[in-house]
Design a protein around this motif. Structure first.
Motif, PDB file in Angstrom:
ATOM      1  N   SER A   1      17.002  53.835  40.734  1.00  0.00           N
ATOM      2  CA  SER A   1      17.561  55.087  41.725  1.00  0.00           C
ATOM      3  C   SER A   1      18.803  55.485  42.478  1.00  0.00           C
ATOM      4  CB  SER A   1      16.283  54.439  42.684  1.00  0.00           C
ATOM      5  OG  SER A   1      16.773  53.337  43.868  1.00  0.00           O
ATOM      6  N   LEU A   2      19.663  54.956  42.165  1.00  0.00           N
ATOM      7  CA  LEU A   2      21.141  54.188  42.755  1.00  0.00           C
ATOM      8  C   LEU A   2      21.131  55.766  42.802  1.00  0.00           C
ATOM      9  CD1 LEU A   2      21.831  50.714  43.240  1.00  0.00           C
ATOM     10  CD2 LEU A   2      21.208  52.501  44.324  1.00  0.00           C
ATOM     11  N   LYS A   3      22.783  56.576  43.391  1.00  0.00           N
ATOM     12  CA  LYS A   3      23.042  57.470  43.125  1.00  0.00           C
ATOM     13  C   LYS A   3      25.047  56.910  42.960  1.00  0.00           C
ATOM     14  CE  LYS A   3      21.755  61.161  46.273  1.00  0.00           C
ATOM     15  NZ  LYS A   3      21.483  61.778  47.257  1.00  0.00           N
ATOM     16  N   ASP A   4      25.933  57.501  41.606  1.00  0.00           N
ATOM     17  CA  ASP A   4      26.499  57.499  40.897  1.00  0.00           C
ATOM     18  C   ASP A   4      27.486  56.497  41.953  1.00  0.00           C
ATOM     19  OD1 ASP A   4      25.874  58.624  38.478  1.00  0.00           O
ATOM     20  OD2 ASP A   4      26.983  60.159  38.644  1.00  0.00           O
ATOM     21  N   ASP A   5      28.315  56.888  42.890  1.00  0.00           N
ATOM     22  CA  ASP A   5      29.017  55.858  43.954  1.00  0.00           C
ATOM     23  C   ASP A   5      28.663  54.646  43.900  1.00  0.00           C
ATOM     24  OD1 ASP A   5      31.020  58.625  43.187  1.00  0.00           O
ATOM     25  OD2 ASP A   5      30.752  59.621  45.373  1.00  0.00           O
ATOM     26  N   ALA A   6      27.203  54.860  44.789  1.00  0.00           N
ATOM     27  CA  ALA A   6      26.347  53.208  45.218  1.00  0.00           C
ATOM     28  C   ALA A   6      25.945  52.773  43.637  1.00  0.00           C
ATOM     29  CB  ALA A   6      25.084  53.709  45.435  1.00  0.00           C
ATOM     30  N   LEU A   7      25.904  53.368  42.827  1.00  0.00           N
ATOM     31  CA  LEU A   7      25.949  52.287  41.587  1.00  0.00           C
ATOM     32  C   LEU A   7      27.010  51.499  41.222  1.00  0.00           C
ATOM     33  CD1 LEU A   7      24.026  51.100  39.351  1.00  0.00           C
ATOM     34  CD2 LEU A   7      24.613  53.815  37.855  1.00  0.00           C
ATOM     35  N   CYS A   8      28.173  52.362  41.444  1.00  0.00           N
ATOM     36  CA  CYS A   8      29.059  52.230  40.874  1.00  0.00           C
ATOM     37  C   CYS A   8      29.651  50.594  41.714  1.00  0.00           C
ATOM     38  CB  CYS A   8      30.115  52.985  40.963  1.00  0.00           C
ATOM     39  SG  CYS A   8      31.833  52.686  40.369  1.00  0.00           S
ATOM     40  N   VAL A   9      29.897  50.573  42.880  1.00  0.00           N
ATOM     41  CA  VAL A   9      29.525  49.460  43.408  1.00  0.00           C
ATOM     42  C   VAL A   9      29.185  48.232  43.997  1.00  0.00           C
ATOM     43  CG1 VAL A   9      29.895  49.001  46.294  1.00  0.00           C
ATOM     44  CG2 VAL A   9      31.086  51.331  45.500  1.00  0.00           C
ATOM     45  N   PHE A  10      27.650  48.773  43.214  1.00  0.00           N
ATOM     46  CA  PHE A  10      26.620  47.939  42.709  1.00  0.00           C
ATOM     47  C   PHE A  10      27.413  46.632  41.696  1.00  0.00           C
ATOM     48  CE2 PHE A  10      23.047  45.869  41.752  1.00  0.00           C
ATOM     49  CZ  PHE A  10      22.688  44.958  42.893  1.00  0.00           C
ATOM     50  N   ARG A  11      26.933  47.523  41.093  1.00  0.00           N
ATOM     51  CA  ARG A  11      27.471  46.888  39.523  1.00  0.00           C
ATOM     52  C   ARG A  11      29.196  46.298  39.711  1.00  0.00           C
ATOM     53  NH1 ARG A  11      27.491  52.109  36.315  1.00  0.00           N
ATOM     54  NH2 ARG A  11      29.448  52.171  36.821  1.00  0.00           N
ATOM     55  N   ARG A  12      30.286  47.218  40.675  1.00  0.00           N
ATOM     56  CA  ARG A  12      31.392  46.089  40.460  1.00  0.00           C
ATOM     57  C   ARG A  12      30.896  44.682  41.354  1.00  0.00           C
ATOM     58  NH1 ARG A  12      34.874  50.527  42.843  1.00  0.00           N
ATOM     59  NH2 ARG A  12      33.805  48.961  45.264  1.00  0.00           N
ATOM     60  N   ARG A  13      29.847  44.719  42.146  1.00  0.00           N
ATOM     61  CA  ARG A  13      30.306  43.303  43.242  1.00  0.00           C
ATOM     62  C   ARG A  13      28.680  42.974  43.268  1.00  0.00           C
ATOM     63  NH1 ARG A  13      30.405  46.103  48.891  1.00  0.00           N
ATOM     64  NH2 ARG A  13      32.498  46.866  48.798  1.00  0.00           N
ATOM     65  N   LYS A  14      27.944  43.016  41.861  1.00  0.00           N
ATOM     66  CA  LYS A  14      26.688  42.575  41.351  1.00  0.00           C
ATOM     67  C   LYS A  14      26.282  42.169  39.618  1.00  0.00           C
ATOM     68  CE  LYS A  14      24.444  41.839  45.034  1.00  0.00           C
ATOM     69  NZ  LYS A  14      23.875  40.494  45.813  1.00  0.00           N
ATOM     70  N   ILE A  15      27.806  42.928  38.811  1.00  0.00           N
ATOM     71  CA  ILE A  15      27.085  42.583  37.922  1.00  0.00           C
ATOM     72  C   ILE A  15      28.495  42.238  37.008  1.00  0.00           C
ATOM     73  CG2 ILE A  15      26.348  43.767  35.233  1.00  0.00           C
ATOM     74  CD1 ILE A  15      24.595  45.294  37.329  1.00  0.00           C
ATOM     75  N   GLY A  16      28.421  41.387  35.902  1.00  0.00           N
ATOM     76  CA  GLY A  16      29.749  40.978  35.266  1.00  0.00           C
ATOM     77  C   GLY A  16      29.527  41.046  34.016  1.00  0.00           C
ATOM     78  N   PHE A  17      30.744  41.786  33.626  1.00  0.00           N
ATOM     79  CA  PHE A  17      30.868  42.673  32.027  1.00  0.00           C
ATOM     80  C   PHE A  17      31.473  41.096  30.877  1.00  0.00           C
ATOM     81  CE2 PHE A  17      28.826  45.746  34.663  1.00  0.00           C
ATOM     82  CZ  PHE A  17      27.936  46.383  33.376  1.00  0.00           C
ATOM     83  N   VAL A  18      30.794  40.885  30.004  1.00  0.00           N
ATOM     84  CA  VAL A  18      31.851  40.250  29.017  1.00  0.00           C
ATOM     85  C   VAL A  18      31.457  41.126  27.387  1.00  0.00           C
ATOM     86  CG1 VAL A  18      31.859  38.263  27.878  1.00  0.00           C
ATOM     87  CG2 VAL A  18      31.937  38.408  30.163  1.00  0.00           C
ATOM     88  N   PHE A  19      32.699  41.790  27.075  1.00  0.00           N
ATOM     89  CA  PHE A  19      32.300  42.116  25.428  1.00  0.00           C
ATOM     90  C   PHE A  19      32.953  41.641  24.842  1.00  0.00           C
ATOM     91  CE2 PHE A  19      31.742  45.748  29.114  1.00  0.00           C
ATOM     92  CZ  PHE A  19      30.366  46.220  29.120  1.00  0.00           C
ATOM     93  N   GLN A  20      32.506  42.410  23.255  1.00  0.00           N
ATOM     94  CA  GLN A  20      33.430  41.143  22.587  1.00  0.00           C
ATOM     95  C   GLN A  20      34.745  42.188  22.139  1.00  0.00           C
ATOM     96  OE1 GLN A  20      32.161  42.574  18.205  1.00  0.00           O
ATOM     97  NE2 GLN A  20      31.352  44.316  18.569  1.00  0.00           N
ATOM     98  N   SER A  21      34.989  43.509  22.849  1.00  0.00           N
ATOM     99  CA  SER A  21      36.370  43.430  22.255  1.00  0.00           C
ATOM    100  C   SER A  21      36.517  42.880  24.108  1.00  0.00           C
ATOM    101  CB  SER A  21      37.192  44.873  23.081  1.00  0.00           C
ATOM    102  OG  SER A  21      36.196  45.390  23.354  1.00  0.00           O
ATOM    103  N   TYR A  22      38.005  42.475  24.612  1.00  0.00           N
ATOM    104  CA  TYR A  22      38.355  41.234  25.798  1.00  0.00           C
ATOM    105  C   TYR A  22      38.890  42.262  26.911  1.00  0.00           C
ATOM    106  CZ  TYR A  22      39.113  38.715  21.809  1.00  0.00           C
ATOM    107  OH  TYR A  22      38.888  38.406  20.371  1.00  0.00           O
ATOM    108  N   ASN A  23      39.577  43.550  26.586  1.00  0.00           N
ATOM    109  CA  ASN A  23      39.444  44.446  27.716  1.00  0.00           C
ATOM    110  C   ASN A  23      40.545  43.697  29.038  1.00  0.00           C
ATOM    111  OD1 ASN A  23      37.268  46.308  26.683  1.00  0.00           O
ATOM    112  ND2 ASN A  23      35.822  46.138  27.956  1.00  0.00           N
ATOM    113  N   LEU A  24      41.465  43.083  28.673  1.00  0.00           N
ATOM    114  CA  LEU A  24      42.644  42.378  29.565  1.00  0.00           C
ATOM    115  C   LEU A  24      43.352  43.475  29.301  1.00  0.00           C
ATOM    116  CD1 LEU A  24      42.055  38.766  28.448  1.00  0.00           C
ATOM    117  CD2 LEU A  24      40.792  39.185  29.751  1.00  0.00           C
ATOM    118  N   VAL A  25      44.003  43.709  30.644  1.00  0.00           N
ATOM    119  CA  VAL A  25      45.064  44.347  31.394  1.00  0.00           C
ATOM    120  C   VAL A  25      46.399  43.908  30.338  1.00  0.00           C
ATOM    121  CG1 VAL A  25      46.251  45.589  33.208  1.00  0.00           C
ATOM    122  CG2 VAL A  25      44.431  45.198  33.071  1.00  0.00           C
ATOM    123  N   PRO A  26      46.728  43.651  29.388  1.00  0.00           N
ATOM    124  CA  PRO A  26      48.009  43.377  28.830  1.00  0.00           C
ATOM    125  C   PRO A  26      49.269  43.132  29.829  1.00  0.00           C
ATOM    126  CG  PRO A  26      48.381  45.719  28.138  1.00  0.00           C
ATOM    127  CD  PRO A  26      46.858  45.168  29.214  1.00  0.00           C
TER     128      PRO A  26
END
Length: 243
Positions: free
Chosen positions: A73-98
């Protein structure tokens, strides 16, 4: 206590004869501190489910609750903030900053969010994952397994409500996969972290507290409370996540 819940979750693409039911009514409950593996073949809907759980895509119908919040039910901006603070992601591509070293990669999301790094907690995570002597190295100086450990540490550093792992060992050989998944399980238990992992690998899935099977957008294995066999922190009723 449930930290993650879905209600009649659906994701449809197309219409008419071209309608694809990627998710077709998923009801799922995950307890705080539980390690759940979602298993399915290619096209079964498991990756779509992870995208819905992480707020990376919007459902056609239904709701996703993370830490009591209906993220659908969250709008894009609020969802972005919530995702950054409450959800951690680990993908098969490591996505590290070289151009950043190990430590800088781990704390980057926290600093981007304008928060103060809990150095003691981050150092504990780094130690459990066996990265203490590598914190000043660049990603290019690490093996694939070591890079994935950094990605796990980065996901844990912000103390998310849930950690979502999408085929986290997909780019690793069999032995390294076992090592990394073993460390993921250990860190989950050590810090009371809730983990949902998507995989097609049955052997790896067995390392989780509970295995859920999905096919044609539907859960095909029992997910009721009486069918669970929880061996991790979730078995300790009333236990709290590391803060």
């Amino acid at each position: 206590m449930n930290v993650l819940r879905t209600e009649n979750l659906k994701k449809y693409y197309g219409n008419g004869d071209n309608l694809v039911r990627a998710l077709d009514g998923i009801d799922l409950d995950v307890e705080r501190g539980e390690f759940v593996a979602v298993v399915g073949t290619s096209g079964s809907g498991k990756s779509t489910l992870l995208h819905m759980l992480g707020g990376l895509d919007c459902p056609t119908e239904g709701s996703v609750y993370v830490d009591g919040k209906d993220i659908s039910s969250l709008k894009d901006d609020a969802l972005c903030v919530f995702r950054r603070r409450k959800i951690g992601f680990v993908f098969q591509s490591y996505n590290l900053v070289p151009v950043l070293n190990v430590y800088e990669n781990i704390v980057l999301p926290i600093e981007l969010d304008g928060n103060t790094v809990d150095k003691n907690y981050v150092e504990q995570v780094i130690a459990v994952l066996g990265l203490t002597d590598r914190i000043h190295r660049l990603p290019s100086q690490l093996s694939g397994g070591q890079q994935q450990r950094v990605a796990i540490a980065r996901a844990l550093a912000a103390k998310p409500a849930i950690l979502l792992a999408d085929e986290p060992t997909g780019n690793l050989d069999s032995r390294t996969s076992q090592d990394v998944l073993g460390l993921l399980k250990v860190t989950g238990e050590r810090f009371g972290q809730t983990i949902v992992m998507i995989t097609h690998n049955e052997e790896i899935a067995q390392m989780a507290d509970r295995v859920i099977r999905i096919e044609d957008g539907k859960i095909t294995s029992p997910a009721a409370e009486e069918d669970r066999e929880i061996t991790g922190p979730a078995a300790e009723k009333g236990g709290e996540r590391h803060a």
